[in-house]
Design a protein around this motif. Sequence first.
Motif, PDB file in Angstrom:
ATOM      1  N   PHE A   1       6.607  14.468   1.470  1.00  0.00           N
ATOM      2  CA  PHE A   1       7.017  13.238   0.719  1.00  0.00           C
ATOM      3  C   PHE A   1       6.126  12.224   0.212  1.00  0.00           C
ATOM      4  O   PHE A   1       4.827  12.750   0.513  1.00  0.00           O
ATOM      5  CB  PHE A   1       8.036  12.231   1.665  1.00  0.00           C
ATOM      6  N   ARG A   2       6.094  11.502  -0.538  1.00  0.00           N
ATOM      7  CA  ARG A   2       5.117  10.621  -1.007  1.00  0.00           C
ATOM      8  C   ARG A   2       5.707   9.534  -1.414  1.00  0.00           C
ATOM      9  O   ARG A   2       6.708   9.266  -2.001  1.00  0.00           O
ATOM     10  CB  ARG A   2       4.379  11.278  -2.379  1.00  0.00           C
ATOM     11  N   GLN A   3       4.773   8.285  -1.404  1.00  0.00           N
ATOM     12  CA  GLN A   3       4.921   6.950  -1.814  1.00  0.00           C
ATOM     13  C   GLN A   3       3.706   6.534  -2.880  1.00  0.00           C
ATOM     14  O   GLN A   3       2.735   6.363  -2.153  1.00  0.00           O
ATOM     15  CB  GLN A   3       5.571   6.119  -0.613  1.00  0.00           C
ATOM     16  N   ALA A   4       3.939   6.151  -3.879  1.00  0.00           N
ATOM     17  CA  ALA A   4       2.995   5.714  -4.746  1.00  0.00           C
ATOM     18  C   ALA A   4       3.011   4.271  -4.710  1.00  0.00           C
ATOM     19  O   ALA A   4       4.156   3.596  -4.200  1.00  0.00           O
ATOM     20  CB  ALA A   4       3.280   6.247  -6.403  1.00  0.00           C
ATOM     21  N   PRO A   5       1.944   3.621  -5.123  1.00  0.00           N
ATOM     22  CA  PRO A   5       2.019   2.008  -5.055  1.00  0.00           C
ATOM     23  C   PRO A   5       3.117   1.549  -5.967  1.00  0.00           C
ATOM     24  O   PRO A   5       3.371   1.708  -7.094  1.00  0.00           O
ATOM     25  CB  PRO A   5       0.611   1.645  -5.579  1.00  0.00           C
ATOM     26  N   GLY A   6       4.005   0.457  -5.337  1.00  0.00           N
ATOM     27  CA  GLY A   6       5.007  -0.154  -5.961  1.00  0.00           C
ATOM     28  C   GLY A   6       6.197   0.739  -6.122  1.00  0.00           C
ATOM     29  O   GLY A   6       7.258   0.378  -7.205  1.00  0.00           O
TER      30      GLY A   6
END
Length: 119
Positions: free
Chosen positions: A37-42
């Motif tokens: 998974f990934r989470q980008a800023p905002g």
Amino acid sequence: EVQLVASGGGLVQTGGSLRLSCTASGFRFEDYAIGWFRQAPGKEHEGLACIRIGDGKIYSTDSMEGRFTISSDNAKNTVYLQTDSLNSEDTAVYYCAADTYCRQNMAYRGEGTLVTVSS
């Protein structure tokens, strides 16, 4: 104790590649599925791909865009995410998670590794 350790992130230029690794311990590897998974800023968390270790079945999302490849080395209890043709929108914290099957909210989640793509 279930542990998932992601590594391989770093700073890369647009168009570059990185191979991310997720090494698991504390459970029988073959009985589980590992997802990236990934989470980008905002932004919200985003599922990329999942591999069912026992039979190697792979589930991919449109986010992979044909640029990312998931694989596993069962002898090393490690799942890889090969990321190619990176662009600035791929900048994010990438993390792996484990559960008995592939799903969006997997039971165990490890600390992430930061990928920064510079233009």
